[in-house]
Design an enzyme around this catalytic site. Structure first.
Site, PDB file in Angstrom:
ATOM      1  N   ASN A 147       0.816  -1.212   0.000  1.00  0.00           N
ATOM      2  CA  ASN A 147       0.000   0.000   0.000  1.00  0.00           C
ATOM      3  C   ASN A 147       0.856   1.272   0.000  1.00  0.00           C
ATOM      4  O   ASN A 147       0.368   2.349   0.320  1.00  0.00           O
ATOM      5  CB  ASN A 147      -1.009  -0.008   1.158  1.00  0.00           C
ATOM      6  CG  ASN A 147      -0.353  -0.216   2.500  1.00  0.00           C
ATOM      7  OD1 ASN A 147       0.868  -0.069   2.626  1.00  0.00           O
ATOM      8  ND2 ASN A 147      -1.143  -0.538   3.516  1.00  0.00           N
ATOM      9  N   ARG A 285       3.245   7.334  11.357  1.00  0.00           N
ATOM     10  CA  ARG A 285       2.717   6.850  12.629  1.00  0.00           C
ATOM     11  C   ARG A 285       2.568   8.037  13.575  1.00  0.00           C
ATOM     12  O   ARG A 285       3.432   8.936  13.613  1.00  0.00           O
ATOM     13  CB  ARG A 285       3.635   5.807  13.272  1.00  0.00           C
ATOM     14  CG  ARG A 285       3.575   4.430  12.617  1.00  0.00           C
ATOM     15  CD  ARG A 285       2.197   3.758  12.745  1.00  0.00           C
ATOM     16  NE  ARG A 285       2.138   2.470  12.070  1.00  0.00           N
ATOM     17  CZ  ARG A 285       1.645   2.253  10.850  1.00  0.00           C
ATOM     18  NH1 ARG A 285       1.169   3.266  10.142  1.00  0.00           N
ATOM     19  NH2 ARG A 285       1.600   1.044  10.337  1.00  0.00           N
ATOM     20  N   GLN A 314      -5.421   3.605  18.343  1.00  0.00           N
ATOM     21  CA  GLN A 314      -6.442   3.429  17.307  1.00  0.00           C
ATOM     22  C   GLN A 314      -7.367   2.302  17.708  1.00  0.00           C
ATOM     23  O   GLN A 314      -6.855   1.228  18.027  1.00  0.00           O
ATOM     24  CB  GLN A 314      -5.785   3.140  15.956  1.00  0.00           C
ATOM     25  CG  GLN A 314      -5.069   4.357  15.391  1.00  0.00           C
ATOM     26  CD  GLN A 314      -4.512   4.161  13.999  1.00  0.00           C
ATOM     27  OE1 GLN A 314      -3.968   5.092  13.422  1.00  0.00           O
ATOM     28  NE2 GLN A 314      -4.614   2.993  13.440  1.00  0.00           N
ATOM     29  N   HIS A 333      -7.589   6.128   9.998  1.00  0.00           N
ATOM     30  CA  HIS A 333      -6.448   5.489   9.333  1.00  0.00           C
ATOM     31  C   HIS A 333      -6.940   4.718   8.100  1.00  0.00           C
ATOM     32  O   HIS A 333      -7.334   3.564   8.179  1.00  0.00           O
ATOM     33  CB  HIS A 333      -5.772   4.534  10.326  1.00  0.00           C
ATOM     34  CG  HIS A 333      -4.424   4.067   9.890  1.00  0.00           C
ATOM     35  ND1 HIS A 333      -3.538   3.485  10.749  1.00  0.00           N
ATOM     36  CD2 HIS A 333      -3.796   4.099   8.688  1.00  0.00           C
ATOM     37  CE1 HIS A 333      -2.428   3.168  10.091  1.00  0.00           C
ATOM     38  NE2 HIS A 333      -2.565   3.524   8.839  1.00  0.00           N
TER      39      HIS A 333
HETATM   40  P1  NDP Z   1      10.153   1.710   3.651  1.00  0.00           P
HETATM   41  O1  NDP Z   1      10.754   0.673   4.527  1.00  0.00           O
HETATM   42  O2  NDP Z   1      10.228   1.556   2.175  1.00  0.00           O
HETATM   43  O3  NDP Z   1      10.783   3.127   3.967  1.00  0.00           O
HETATM   44  C1  NDP Z   1      11.052   3.581   5.235  1.00  0.00           C
HETATM   45  C2  NDP Z   1      12.200   4.551   5.118  1.00  0.00           C
HETATM   46  O4  NDP Z   1      12.368   5.199   6.375  1.00  0.00           O
HETATM   47  C3  NDP Z   1      13.525   3.880   4.775  1.00  0.00           C
HETATM   48  O5  NDP Z   1      14.082   4.540   3.656  1.00  0.00           O
HETATM   49  C4  NDP Z   1      14.324   4.108   6.034  1.00  0.00           C
HETATM   50  O6  NDP Z   1      15.664   4.306   5.809  1.00  0.00           O
HETATM   51  C5  NDP Z   1      13.750   5.398   6.535  1.00  0.00           C
HETATM   52  N1  NDP Z   1      14.074   5.680   7.928  1.00  0.00           N
HETATM   53  C6  NDP Z   1      14.022   4.848   8.969  1.00  0.00           C
HETATM   54  N2  NDP Z   1      14.411   5.495  10.075  1.00  0.00           N
HETATM   55  C7  NDP Z   1      14.681   6.753   9.719  1.00  0.00           C
HETATM   56  C8  NDP Z   1      15.129   7.883  10.431  1.00  0.00           C
HETATM   57  N3  NDP Z   1      15.389   7.823  11.740  1.00  0.00           N
HETATM   58  N4  NDP Z   1      15.314   9.042   9.747  1.00  0.00           N
HETATM   59  C9  NDP Z   1      15.092   9.088   8.410  1.00  0.00           C
HETATM   60  N5  NDP Z   1      14.669   8.036   7.692  1.00  0.00           N
HETATM   61  C10 NDP Z   1      14.470   6.885   8.344  1.00  0.00           C
HETATM   62  O7  NDP Z   1       8.639   1.847   4.123  1.00  0.00           O
HETATM   63  P2  NDP Z   1       7.404   2.563   3.404  1.00  0.00           P
HETATM   64  O8  NDP Z   1       7.898   3.795   2.742  1.00  0.00           O
HETATM   65  O9  NDP Z   1       6.635   1.590   2.601  1.00  0.00           O
HETATM   66  O10 NDP Z   1       6.530   2.911   4.684  1.00  0.00           O
HETATM   67  C11 NDP Z   1       7.017   3.823   5.666  1.00  0.00           C
HETATM   68  C12 NDP Z   1       6.100   3.836   6.863  1.00  0.00           C
HETATM   69  O11 NDP Z   1       4.851   4.379   6.484  1.00  0.00           O
HETATM   70  C13 NDP Z   1       5.746   2.440   7.418  1.00  0.00           C
HETATM   71  O12 NDP Z   1       6.736   1.969   8.306  1.00  0.00           O
HETATM   72  C14 NDP Z   1       4.453   2.722   8.123  1.00  0.00           C
HETATM   73  O13 NDP Z   1       4.696   3.134   9.448  1.00  0.00           O
HETATM   74  C15 NDP Z   1       3.854   3.866   7.350  1.00  0.00           C
HETATM   75  N6  NDP Z   1       2.705   3.400   6.543  1.00  0.00           N
HETATM   76  C16 NDP Z   1       1.483   3.967   6.752  1.00  0.00           C
HETATM   77  C17 NDP Z   1       0.387   3.512   6.077  1.00  0.00           C
HETATM   78  C18 NDP Z   1      -0.956   4.151   6.248  1.00  0.00           C
HETATM   79  O14 NDP Z   1      -1.963   3.534   5.893  1.00  0.00           O
HETATM   80  N7  NDP Z   1      -1.039   5.363   6.763  1.00  0.00           N
HETATM   81  C19 NDP Z   1       0.467   2.384   5.155  1.00  0.00           C
HETATM   82  C20 NDP Z   1       1.818   1.948   4.898  1.00  0.00           C
HETATM   83  C21 NDP Z   1       2.881   2.413   5.619  1.00  0.00           C
HETATM   84  P3  NDP Z   1      16.691   3.194   5.356  1.00  0.00           P
HETATM   85  O15 NDP Z   1      15.903   2.002   4.885  1.00  0.00           O
HETATM   86  O16 NDP Z   1      17.418   3.912   4.271  1.00  0.00           O
HETATM   87  O17 NDP Z   1      17.486   2.884   6.562  1.00  0.00           O
END
Ligand code: NDP
Length: 386
Positions: A147, A285, A314, A333
């Site tokens: 998603n 989140r 939630q 959400h």
């Molecule tokens: P990904 O795993 O593709 O991306 C997460 C990114 O966050 C990675 O690039 C990671 O960095 C980066 N990251 C982690 N910690 C940090 C930090 N301290 N500072 C900066 N960047 C950081 O996940 P998605 O993009 O698919 O999803 C992200 C989040 O969105 C999910 O974890 C979830 O909580 C939320 N989400 C919400 C939804 C909703 O319905 N509202 C649905 C889907 C997701 P790196 O990997 O480079 O270390």
């Protein structure tokens, strides 16, 4: 034989749908970057059906019961004596969606003596206590990418709706009014603004790509830098930290997972360093931001708007301050639970179950925790308290 305990949100108030607004979904078989969409052996649902609510059962009942397994589906997840707590002690697998999270606290993980696998039907496994899952050898898996684009679209919608003052203007229409000045006194163009994302993973990068044609100036921060050609293609400015990025931005969108590094990141101190009148969009989140600091920043005018769809807990209580704070564009959400997304994460949940039940490896990109350690996507994007 396994007992699978699945926690889903309630059916629509007027009952499970018998018809839908559209007849089909576009066929998508690859995500950006090439990862395939889920590849279960089969599915027992029609894409486009409501699968995330109790009667939808993520389309899993026939598959599990024909193989002799037990499926328990409930929305009753909180409070003493919930169905979830009653069914948990002998469950082998728990499935939950972030939209209606069954919080797997350390106490619940300790009580779930048979628990071996926690599947997030969606993305974001922070409702599972990762340290407890590591300590108890529970595998945690989510349907990576299922998603991400759904959320990226929601972020773009919320960005435009805040900057252009859409929701209050729509309210004027609903209320029978026509005061144009009321609507436009807070309405701007996005063009030329500086937009920054905290994290440029699957969602963050998709947001950047979708906003680039609006002729904005794009910024990002992440733990790992994007390839140089992507930075050049989108004209991205990289910042070493969130703290370094936000003072430059008119719009900030949060797209990082919730883990120890990001919890409470946006408090009074960081919000005070943002440009006066900046907009903050958080579909990641809720606990990445300080609930009351956001409320204060809106009331004092430090933020011009806040939108998102993530709350804590939630479902959000009726008196949650984000329901009534000024200039917000909150939804429940929902961003990652469009019917399009449901078809993908239901298929992905089945793919994970098929692999696990057959003793085959779960796709590496779906793994968050395995064998007592962060694994797969979890090892890349999460951190544990250790
Ligand atoms: P990904 O795993 O593709 O991306 C997460 C990114 O966050 C990675 O690039 C990671 O960095 C980066 N990251 C982690 N910690 C940090 C930090 N301290 N500072 C900066 N960047 C950081 O996940 P998605 O993009 O698919 O999803 C992200 C989040 O969105 C999910 O974890 C979830 O909580 C939320 N989400 C919400 C939804 C909703 O319905 N509202 C649905 C889907 C997701 P790196 O990997 O480079 O270390």
């Amino acid at each position: 034989m396994a007992k699978v305990l699945c926690v889903l949100y309630d059916d629509p108030a007027d009952g499970y749908p018998t018809s839908y607004a559209r007849d089909d979904l576009p066929v998508i078989d690859h995500y950006p970057g090439g990862q395939t969409t889920p590849t279960p052996g089969a599915v027992d649902f029609t894409p486009g059906q409501l699968l995330g609510s109790v009667s939808g059962e993520l389309g899993l009942r026939r598959f599990l019961e024909e193989a002799g397994h037990t499926l328990v589906v409930t929305s009753d997840k909180d409070g003493a004596g919930s169905v979830f707590d009653r069914e948990l002690p002998d469950a082998d697998v728990v499935i939950s969606q972030p939209f209606w999270p069954a919080y797997l606290t350390p106490e619940r993980i300790a009580a779930a003596r048979n628990l071996k696998l926690a599947i997030t039907a969606g993305i974001g496994s922070d409702h599972v206590d990762i340290d407890a899952a590591i300590a108890h050898g529970v595998t945690v898996a989510e349907v990576t990418y299922s998603n991400s684009i759904s959320v990226a679209e929601h972020v773009v919608m919320m960005t435009l709706s805040l900057v252009r003052n859409y929701l209050p203007s729509h309210r004027v229409v609903l209320d029978g009014g026509w005061n144009v000045a009321d609507c436009v006194a807070r309405s701007y163009d996005l063009e030329g603004m500086h937009v920054g994302t905290v994290a440029a993973g699957r969602i963050g990068l998709a947001v950047l790509r979708r906003l680039a044609p609006f002729d904005v100036r794009l910024h990002y921060t992440d733990r790992h830098r994007l390839p140089r050609e992507v930075e050049d293609e989108l004209g991205l400015t990289f910042h070493e930290s969130t703290e370094a990025m936000v003072p430059h931005c008119d719009v900030v969108t949060i797209n990082a997972p919730l883990h120890p590094e990001t919890e409470g990141l946006f408090g009074d101190k960081l919000l005070a360093t943002m440009k006066r009148g900046a907009y903050l969009i958080n579909t990641a989140r809720a606990r990445i931001v300080d609930r009351d600091a956001v409320d204060r920043a809106l009331r004092e005018g430090q933020l011009a708007g806040y939108a998102g769809d993530v709350w804590f807990p939630q479902p959000a209580p009726a008196d949650h301050p984000w329901r009534t704070m000024p200039h917000h564009g909150m939804t429940p959400h929902i961003s990652g639970s469009s019917l399009s997304a449901q078809a993908r994460y239901a298929a992905g949940t089945r793919e994970i179950l098929e692999s696990w039940l057959a003793g085959r490896p779960i796709r590496d990109e779906y793994l968050i925790v395995q064998g007592g350690a962060l694994a797969g996507t979890g090892a890349h994007s999460y951190s544990a308290n250790g």
